[in-house]
Design an enzyme around this catalytic site. Structure first.
Site, PDB file in Angstrom:
ATOM      1  CG  HIS A 317      77.808  76.905  16.628  1.00 58.74           C
ATOM      2  ND1 HIS A 317      76.580  77.476  16.803  1.00 58.74           N
ATOM      3  CD2 HIS A 317      78.425  76.980  17.826  1.00 58.74           C
ATOM      4  CE1 HIS A 317      76.459  77.880  18.048  1.00 58.74           C
ATOM      5  NE2 HIS A 317      77.564  77.588  18.701  1.00 58.74           N
ATOM      6  N   GLY A 318      79.444  76.828  12.168  1.00 59.97           N
ATOM      7  CA  GLY A 318      80.366  76.288  11.178  1.00 59.97           C
ATOM      8  C   GLY A 318      79.662  76.058   9.862  1.00 59.97           C
TER       9      GLY A 318
END
Lengths: 471, 524
Positions: A317-318
């Site tokens: 997600h990051g």
């Protein structure tokens, strides 16, 4: 370009539909779709569109290679090459800065931190092509011989920038042979407009409120303000993401593709495990089929498997510690539910498990929102009344009343009420022609209203953020 | 056998019914598709073929331009981003669509008289008594600008260029005013807007972020001017409080820093040689009158008059009573706060714009800020303005340098450094000075001290509202004028200005005299 944009809805989409339906032959249709997709991608990424084409070319070759040596040991090289190249590209663009930063921090070194801007959608399309080579290797699908067809699959603008992760095996048949029915086109169009409304009318509006309360410098204004902000973000991320997925699935249907569902009312879940069966389904099942099960699933060292999967889910997600923590947070909860209190949770009255999930979800999104963990700490401590913070404040009271209908609608639509109504309507339509006329005309009017209101909101320039640059 | 037949008959009927229903459904689908696609295509036609506006009355600004193509800009992604921005910013009938959007926003909830509506990123900046919180610096500086549209420096030369050919009393100044309004709001270190109810009418109020550090920097900058100008020139400083100071409900006190404290802080850092003008007390005294607009972030000309009385007294003069002026009124003024916040209640409850014509004669001429070249003679009150543009009545615009010559032959010459609050203020000065030079801090480019000395000014007034005096970029602007290297070209400036004022006396005088005598007569 993004879907929730006037240029997309009123220029790109009509042009695309005209060209797509003017093309009669399937190969021509595929070419039209590929060209429009590349144009769509190049609008936002005029340079990295080459990376997309390159990535498609590499896995096209890998697929052919695996197909040629199927059954022989050497075929695994195709998979390895696909994994190394795709994950390498992902690591270089998405994680290199993060890795170097942490190495510097850990070893007190002083390497230059690379600062690549993340090409849009890279996390989605690299996973899609990985699924392709693995599925070819597993003999689930035949390798695609036509490069244009393969490029079309990789670059298809429907799901390119924000998912769902459509596996090659999901659409393999439809790439070469798909029939388009009137009813599919209609369902797709309806789905697209509902998705647009979710994004523009709900997600953007609650998102503006979320930012207002979560971008604080010292502490949140009050306990109520902290809750308000995080609940607004909880709503925003669901409507934003699922709205995009609806638009993608809808556009796919309009062109004859049947994509898998990506959301299934995640906020009705009664456990973290269930939540992940209902939230971003295509990601969860990707990790399950291509990582968890190959690692041994629940047959051997299950705990390790779970730990790795959830760590990577967070990381995907990051490139930031808060995302990793967010993944691990759910990993821990899933493990606890599996081995400790999962059964108990099921036996307890429903409202208790819903309250449990309310806290789990909202706090989880807090972890997701704040890249700065001290801010996360401040927000959570404000939520539970620690520190010298008032219970309520005028600002959050004012914003609650000024948006009360919006918020009520957003909360209600998180529950399958709408689906319930639609099912009842469909059942009634099976029986009487009057019901068909009534429900269909109500729906058409509702859709025109959604389309019109969305266009007005987009044109009047209220904030229209794009949440997926991180993914 | 019999039973089977019956079943067949039954199912045949059912089949027929089913087929009919299926047909009906497919017809409904067809209608649905046709209606929705036509709606989209209709939207396409509107967006492609209707005329795109270039200027927004509502927001009082120039809209995005069609971007120029270059491969470099294309590859950096700028080109497509700007194309999207152009497309969205210049939607046909955009102001009407914004109004529709405002109604939709209002429909999202309930608004009653005892509730407030906040717009923008509002934060707590003070304790319950309005004392600024310690970390306030952080709060105001990390505030994201709320205006999402481009806040680029407006092009000062292009809107002014038609002036040379067109007579002053055309709509020229409407286009000139536009960049200023937007700048004001986005530049100031503000803290969002709140809609309250004032005298049973909705009123927008800009919340004050405040920044003591900037305020002190402001004071030091003014001190530096005084030092550079020496004893020959009187330097006055006036900081104008804004409406938030007098009308913010107590409940909301902590969302706005105290301007009074802030202004006092600034005054405490001002040198004793700078003359303080206390506008605050006058406005406070008259705060139950119509001294601030409800829909605009400015004060009313009446508010400016009360501040002027403080200034006139500081000069040692007796200000003319307001009844000596000719009051004129325009209805339907909807100001910047609506354009900025889209709070529809403001639009539906416009302000009354009352302005006051002084009972004396004067001439007004306009100069280019960059070159100081004479542009044209014009009027001080651009009375043709209507609606959103009412506040643009004075001085025509900010983007042009103004010189006023009056019939008071008292030898006093004043240079006023101001932001837009000064526009409503300047007209009152015609009864105290022989020559008035108005300089907008944001547009002037020459060395200010050289300029003041060259024109032989006796007085210099710095007039800024509390937001401006706390806004870093504006303070930097004042600083830059002080140290501006352009000043070395000084000889040229004075030559140009004197040449220009000569022209003013000879060629265009008849045109100017047409207006003032009439008003003077009316006032007497």
């Amino acid at each position: 370009m993004i879907f929730a944009d006037l240029i997309f809805i009123f220029i790109f989409l009509p042009l695309f539909l005209i060209c797509y339906f003017a093309a009669t032959k399937k190969t021509l249709k595929n070419l039209v779709l590929a060209i429009f997709s590349l144009f769509f991608y190049a609008w936002g990424e005029p340079v990295w569109v080459l990376l997309l084409i390159g990535s498609a070319l590499v896995d096209y070759c890998n697929g052919l290679f695996i197909g040629k040596f199927r059954g022989r040991k050497i075929a695994v090289l195709g998979v390895i090459s696909s994994l190394v190249i795709n994950l390498g590209v992902l690591a270089a663009f998405k994680y290199s800065g993060f890795i170097v930063e942490n190495i510097n921090l850990l070893f007190k070194t002083n390497f230059d931190v690379p600062n690549f801007r993340l090409p849009i959608g890279i996390s989605f399309y690299t996973f899609q092509t990985i699924s392709y080579t693995i599925d070819v290797y597993r003999d689930n699908v035949k390798p695609q011989k036509n490069f244009i067809s393969f490029l079309m699959y990789v670059s298809m603008f429907f799901q390119l920038v924000a998912g769902p992760i459509v596996r090659y095996s999901d659409v393999a048949k439809e790439i070469d042979r798909r029939s388009l029915t009137l009813s599919d086109f209609n369902t797709g169009l309806v789905r697209f407009i509902y998705g647009l409304g979710k994004k523009v009318l709900i997600a953007n509006a609650v998102g503006e409120l979320a930012d207002k309360y979560l971008i604080f410098d010292i502490t949140p204004n009050s306990t109520a303000a902290a809750w308000f902000g995080l609940i607004m973000f909880t709503l925003q991320i669901y409507y934003d993401f699922s709205g995009y997925s609806d638009m993608a699935i809808g556009l796919g249907l309009m062109c004859g593709f049947h994509f898998p569902e990506n959301f299934n009312y995640p906020y009705v879940s009664r456990s973290a495990t269930e939540f992940w069966r209902r939230w971003h389904i295509s990601l969860g099942s990707f990790f399950r089929d291509y990582l968890y099960i190959p690692m041994g699933g629940n047959r051997k060292h299950q705990l390790l498997n779970l730990a790795v999967v959830w760590f990577l889910t967070g990381l995907w997600h990051g490139a930031s510690w808060n995302f990793i923590l967010w993944g691990c947070y759910f990993g821990v909860l899933v493990i606890l539910e599996k081995f400790c209190y999962g059964k108990l949770l099921e036996k307890l009255p429903k409202f208790i498990s819903h309250i449990y999930m309310f806290f789990v979800t909202v706090i989880g999104w807090g972890l997701f929102y704040f890249t700065d963990l001290t801010k996360f700490g401040k927000c959570v401590s404000a939520m539970f009344g620690f520190g010298d913070i008032p219970l309520t404040d005028e600002l959050s009271k004012a914003d609650l009343t000024a948006n009360i209908f919006l918020i009520a609608a957003a909360v209600i639509l998180c529950f399958p009420l709408f689906r319930f109504i639609r099912e009842k309507a469909l059942a009634a339509e099976e029986k009487s022609g009057a019901a068909v006329a009534l429900f269909k005309s109500v729906q058409t009017i509702l859709l025109i209203a959604i389309l019109g209101c969305s266009a007005v909101m987009l044109a009047s320039g209220t904030s229209n953020p794009f949440l997926y640059f991180n993914f | 056998m019999k039973r089977k037949n019956k079943r067949n008959r039954y199912s045949a009927e059912e089949m027929r019914k089913k087929r009919k229903l299926k047909k009906q459904k497919s017809l409904a689908d067809r209608i649905n598709i046709i209606v929705l696609l036509s709606t989209i295509f209709f939207g396409t036609l509107c967006l492609v073929f209707l005329k795109r506006p270039t200027h927004s009355e509502l927001e009082n600004r120039k809209l995005a331009d069609f971007p120029k193509f270059s491969w470099e800009r294309y590859f950096s992604g700028e080109y497509t981003a700007e194309l999207s921005e152009y497309f969205n910013d210049t939607v046909p009938y955009r102001d009407d669509i914004h109004e529709l959007g405002a109604y939709l926003k209002k429909a999202q909830g309930i608004k009653s008289d005892d509730t407030y509506i906040f717009h923008g990123d509002v934060a707590v900046v003070a304790d319950d008594d309005g004392n600024v919180l310690e970390t306030e610096e952080q709060v105001t500086e990390t505030q994201k600008p709320i205006v999402t549209e481009s806040t680029e420096e407006p092009d000062e030369t292009s809107p002014a260029s038609p002036v040379e050919t067109a007579p002053p009393e055309t709509t020229v100044s409407e286009t000139e005013t536009e960049p200023e309004e937007e700048q004001n709001l986005s530049e100031f270190s503000h803290n969002g807007i709140v809609q309250i109810t004032l005298d049973n009418k909705p009123a927008g109020i800009m919340l004050f972020g405040g920044s003591e550090k900037q305020g002190i920097r402001y004071a030091e900058t003014i001190n530096a001017y005084k030092e550079a100008l020496g004893d020959d020139v009187n330097v006055y400083n006036m900081i104008v409080p804004t409406s938030v100071e007098f009308y913010l409900p107590d409940k909301l006190r902590k969302y706005s820093a105290s301007e009074k404290d802030n202004i006092e802080k600034i005054y405490s850092h001002l040198s004793e040689d700078v003359i303080h003008v206390d506008a605050y007390s006058k406005l406070q005294e008259h705060s139950n009158e119509y001294v601030y607009f409800r829909t605009d972030h400015h004060w009313t000309p009446l508010g400016a008059y009360y501040a002027y009385t403080a200034f006139s007294e500081a000069l040692g003069n007796t200000p003319l009573p307001i009844s000596e002026y000719e009051a004129k009124t325009k209805e339907g003024f909807v100001g910047s706060l609506y354009g900025y916040s889209n709070l529809i209640d403001l639009k539906n409850n416009p302000d009354t714009f009352t302005y006051y014509i002084p009972p004396v004669n004067w001439t007004t001429s306009y100069y280019d800020y960059k070159t100081l070249a004479f542009k044209y003679n014009g009027v001080l009150f651009h009375e043709y303005v209507e609606g959103e543009n009412c506040y643009g009545m004075f001085l025509g615009a900010d983007a042009i340098h103004t010189k006023i010559v009056t019939e008071n032959k008292n030898g006093r010459k004043i240079v006023v450094f101001k932001e837009s609050y000064g526009n409503a203020f300047v007209p009152f000065l015609v009864s105290d000075f022989e020559e008035i030079y108005v300089i907008d801090i944001r547009f002037f480019e020459k060395n200010a001290v050289d300029y003041i000395k060259q024109i032989g000014a006796t007085d210099v007034l710095f007039l800024n509202n509390a937001f401006a005096a706390n806004t870093s970029s504006l303070i930097s602007g004042i600083e830059n004028l002080l140290y501006s290297p352009f000043g070395t070209a000084g000889g040229g400036i004075s030559a140009e200005t004197t040449a220009a004022s000569e022209t003013a006396e000879t060629s265009v005088l008849p045109q100017e005299t047409a207006a003032p005598p009439k008003t003077a007569a009316a006032a007497q």
